[in-house]
Scaffold this motif. Structure first.
Motif, short mmCIF file in Angstrom:
data_model
loop_
_atom_site.label_atom_id
_atom_site.label_comp_id
_atom_site.label_asym_id
_atom_site.label_seq_id
_atom_site.Cartn_x
_atom_site.Cartn_y
_atom_site.Cartn_z
N ARG A 1 -5.76 5.24 3.88
CA ARG A 1 -5.04 4.04 3.51
C ARG A 1 -5.96 3.07 2.79
O ARG A 1 -6.99 2.66 3.32
N PRO A 2 -5.65 2.69 1.58
CA PRO A 2 -6.53 1.77 0.85
C PRO A 2 -6.49 0.37 1.45
O PRO A 2 -5.50 -0.02 2.10
N THR A 3 -7.52 -0.39 1.23
CA THR A 3 -7.59 -1.77 1.68
C THR A 3 -7.84 -2.66 0.46
O THR A 3 -8.42 -2.22 -0.53
N LEU A 4 -7.42 -3.91 0.57
CA LEU A 4 -7.56 -4.83 -0.56
C LEU A 4 -9.01 -5.05 -0.98
O LEU A 4 -9.31 -5.02 -2.18
N PRO A 5 -9.96 -5.28 -0.04
CA PRO A 5 -11.35 -5.47 -0.48
C PRO A 5 -11.91 -4.25 -1.21
O PRO A 5 -12.60 -4.39 -2.22
N VAL A 6 -11.60 -3.04 -0.71
CA VAL A 6 -12.11 -1.83 -1.35
C VAL A 6 -11.49 -1.66 -2.73
O VAL A 6 -12.18 -1.37 -3.72
N GLU A 7 -10.18 -1.85 -2.83
CA GLU A 7 -9.51 -1.68 -4.11
C GLU A 7 -9.93 -2.76 -5.11
O GLU A 7 -10.00 -2.51 -6.31
N LEU A 8 -10.24 -3.96 -4.60
CA LEU A 8 -10.70 -5.02 -5.50
C LEU A 8 -12.06 -4.67 -6.09
O LEU A 8 -12.30 -4.88 -7.29
N ALA A 9 -12.96 -4.13 -5.27
CA ALA A 9 -14.27 -3.72 -5.77
C ALA A 9 -14.12 -2.58 -6.79
O ALA A 9 -14.78 -2.56 -7.83
N ALA A 10 -13.23 -1.61 -6.48
CA ALA A 10 -13.01 -0.51 -7.41
C ALA A 10 -12.36 -1.00 -8.70
O ALA A 10 -12.66 -0.50 -9.79
N ALA A 11 -11.48 -2.01 -8.58
CA ALA A 11 -10.82 -2.55 -9.77
C ALA A 11 -11.83 -3.22 -10.69
O ALA A 11 -11.72 -3.12 -11.92
N ARG A 12 -12.81 -3.91 -10.15
CA ARG A 12 -13.83 -4.55 -10.99
C ARG A 12 -14.57 -3.51 -11.82
O ARG A 12 -14.81 -3.69 -13.01
N THR A 13 -14.94 -2.41 -11.17
CA THR A 13 -15.68 -1.37 -11.88
C THR A 13 -14.81 -0.73 -12.96
O THR A 13 -15.25 -0.54 -14.10
N PRO B 1 -10.51 -15.67 -4.58
CA PRO B 1 -11.61 -15.41 -3.63
C PRO B 1 -11.14 -14.89 -2.29
O PRO B 1 -11.83 -14.08 -1.65
N GLU B 2 -9.95 -15.31 -1.83
CA GLU B 2 -9.50 -14.90 -0.50
C GLU B 2 -9.17 -13.41 -0.42
O GLU B 2 -9.06 -12.86 0.68
N LEU B 3 -9.02 -12.75 -1.55
CA LEU B 3 -8.72 -11.32 -1.53
C LEU B 3 -9.90 -10.49 -1.06
O LEU B 3 -9.74 -9.33 -0.72
N ALA B 4 -11.12 -11.05 -1.08
CA ALA B 4 -12.29 -10.31 -0.63
C ALA B 4 -12.26 -10.10 0.88
O ALA B 4 -12.97 -9.24 1.41
N ASP B 5 -11.46 -10.87 1.61
CA ASP B 5 -11.34 -10.75 3.07
C ASP B 5 -9.96 -10.23 3.42
O ASP B 5 -9.05 -10.17 2.60
N THR B 6 -9.81 -9.86 4.70
CA THR B 6 -8.52 -9.38 5.17
C THR B 6 -7.51 -10.52 5.17
O THR B 6 -7.80 -11.63 5.61
N TRP B 7 -6.31 -10.25 4.70
CA TRP B 7 -5.26 -11.26 4.63
C TRP B 7 -4.79 -11.58 6.05
O TRP B 7 -4.33 -10.70 6.78
N PRO B 8 -4.89 -12.83 6.49
CA PRO B 8 -4.47 -13.18 7.86
C PRO B 8 -2.98 -12.91 8.06
O PRO B 8 -2.15 -13.21 7.20
N GLY B 9 -2.65 -12.38 9.21
CA GLY B 9 -1.25 -12.16 9.55
C GLY B 9 -0.62 -10.97 8.87
O GLY B 9 0.60 -10.82 8.92
N LEU B 10 -1.41 -10.10 8.26
CA LEU B 10 -0.87 -8.95 7.53
C LEU B 10 -1.24 -7.67 8.28
O LEU B 10 -2.42 -7.41 8.53
N ALA B 11 -0.23 -6.89 8.65
CA ALA B 11 -0.47 -5.65 9.36
C ALA B 11 -1.08 -4.60 8.43
O ALA B 11 -1.06 -4.75 7.20
N ASP B 12 -1.63 -3.54 9.04
CA ASP B 12 -2.33 -2.53 8.26
C ASP B 12 -1.42 -1.85 7.25
O ASP B 12 -1.82 -1.61 6.10
N GLU B 13 -0.19 -1.53 7.65
CA GLU B 13 0.72 -0.84 6.73
C GLU B 13 1.06 -1.72 5.53
O GLU B 13 1.06 -1.25 4.38
N GLU B 14 1.32 -2.99 5.79
CA GLU B 14 1.65 -3.90 4.69
C GLU B 14 0.44 -4.14 3.79
O GLU B 14 0.55 -4.18 2.55
N ALA B 15 -0.74 -4.28 4.41
CA ALA B 15 -1.96 -4.46 3.61
C ALA B 15 -2.23 -3.24 2.75
O ALA B 15 -2.66 -3.34 1.59
N GLY B 16 -1.98 -2.05 3.32
CA GLY B 16 -2.16 -0.83 2.54
C GLY B 16 -1.21 -0.76 1.36
O GLY B 16 -1.58 -0.31 0.27
N ALA B 17 0.03 -1.23 1.55
CA ALA B 17 0.99 -1.23 0.44
C ALA B 17 0.54 -2.16 -0.69
O ALA B 17 0.67 -1.83 -1.87
#
Length: 420
Positions: A273-285, A298-314
């Motif tokens: 399952r992808p995560t936003l911080p990992v995909e953001l780093a890959a997107a930069r490259t 800037p807040e995308l570098a951290d986990t989104w508060p209140g967001l479950a894993d499935e939704e964050a993965g989507a």
């Protein structure tokens, strides 16, 4: 975003290598094709416009035939050396010694032609100063440029150039070389930034692998130890003729094995399952390789508060698909903007919103491809939805992914409505 001839989309993240052919090159990026080298040489030749002074002197300076032939030969060799230096500097295995010899020859040509043909050829020292700034190490570049300015003034005095011409050309030589010194430092910094972004993406992937290895160690270590113990007990019961007790242990072994398989599958699913911080780093490259600048909240570098894993993965899948579209189909795009927001829907549900937009040519009249259809299905599985289409004022392409914030409740006294 698709084109009529390229409607197929992929959910796979584009590689960090060159994603599309471009006539332009980012300063400091390696030259990988002959086309890019030709473009770079063409841009460099634009600066030869200042050679109009020596060319005009040869045409209208009243020189004899021998002097004109000598002048044209000097200019031809000088420009050829200039282009050759650009080519050598663009090659992967640059030859420092050859570059130094070329620049030394350019300095000699500038000096000799100034003595023989007059002050108009002092202009060549400006190009020689720029080349000195290019080939010297950073700490020696500025002193080298100052030495070239002093040499320009010295040759001007010895060749009896005009009193107003000497300080003007000496200052021009110094300023041009100093500007190139600054450019070289900027190029070095851009290289370091690209390497740092690649390292961040690599570290993010490595962190995911370490998490998977830890989970598998904990899961399989416990399960296999329990299976070994129960297997030994079952063997002892069978030797003692206690068949029922042995069957019970075998049944426990089967149950532990099944549960271990479920745990391993869940661990692997979490790894995939992808995560936003990992995909953001890959997107930069990936975007840097496609010569597109990424502007992310800037807040995308951290986990989104209140967001479950499935939704964050989507949302991470949405970011990956959007970047893939920009890299493959975003003709003319130079900037990709990623923003995060939250919104209230009419029914009182609160949604996390991820928006990715570029400034390219847009989708035109093409139809959505398989990638966007697959992304829409992913979002629907977690109760979200997808909005995709042209950006503001019809420029570029904009993708907005909505997923519910299930763990966040509506603040007291707040009426439903779009936030932000």
């Amino acid at each position: 975003m698709t084109e009529p001839r390229q409607t197929r989309r992929s959910d796979e993240q584009p590689e960090a290598g060159p994603a599309r052919t471009s006539f332009m090159t980012v300063p400091g990026s390696p030259i990988e094709t002959r086309r890019q080298l030709l473009v770079k040489v063409s841009w460099m030749l634009l600066w030869t416009i200042y050679l109009a002074y020596p060319v005009g002197n040869l045409l209208h300076g009243g020189h004899g035939t021998a002097a004109r032939v000598f002048g044209w030969l000097c200019l031809a060799v000088f420009v050829g050396s200039y282009v050759l230096l650009v080519i050598f500097r663009s090659m992967v295995g640059m030859r420092p010694r050859a570059c130094r010899l070329i620049v030394a020859m350019m300095v000699v040509l500038a000096s000799v032609s100034a003595f023989v043909l007059g002050e108009a050829f002092l202009t060549l020292f400006t190009y020689a100063s720029v080349c000195v700034a290019v080939i010297l190490p950073v700490r020696y570049a500025l002193p080298g440029v100052a030495a070239m300015a002093a040499l320009t003034a010295t040759v001007g005095v010895l060749s009896h150039a005009g009193g107003d011409t000497i300080p003007t050309l000496a200052l021009t030589s110094f300023l041009a070389g100093a500007a190139m010194t600054g450019m070289q430092r900027l190029v070095a910094t851009m290289k370091e930034l690209r390497e740092a972004r690649a390292a961040v993406a690599h570290l993010a992937a490595s962190e995911e692998r370490l998490r998977l290895s830890r989970d598998l160690h904990d899961l399989l270590g416990h399960s296999l130890s329990l299976i070994t113990l129960k297997s030994e007990l079952a063997g002892r019961f069978m030797d003692a003729g206690k068949d029922e007790a042995a069957r019970a242990q075998v049944a426990d072994i089967e149950q532990v094995a099944r549960q271990s398989l479920i745990d391993v599958r869940e661990a692997v699913t979490g790894f995939r399952r992808p995560t936003l911080p990992v995909e953001l780093a890959a997107a930069r490259t990936a975007l840097a390789a496609a010569q597109v600048r990424l502007e992310a909240a800037p807040e995308l570098a951290d986990t989104w508060p209140g967001l479950a894993d499935e939704e964050a993965g989507a949302l991470a899948w949405a970011l990956r698909e959007a970047v893939t579209n920009i890299v493959r189909h975003g003709e003319g795009a130079t900037v990709c903007t990623v923003t995060a927001d939250e919104s209230w829907e009419g029914g009182g549900e609160r949604y996390a919103v991820l928006e990715i937009a570029d400034d390219g040519r847009g989708p035109g009249k093409s139809q959505p491809g398989n990638g966007l259809s697959g992304l829409e299905e992913r979002l629907a599985l977690v109760g979200g939805r997808l909005e995709a289409g042209p950006g503001e004022r019809g420029r570029g392409f904009r993708l907005r992914a909505f997923v519910p914030l299930r763990t966040v409740t509506e603040p007291a006294g707040t009426e439903p409505g779009r936030s932000g």
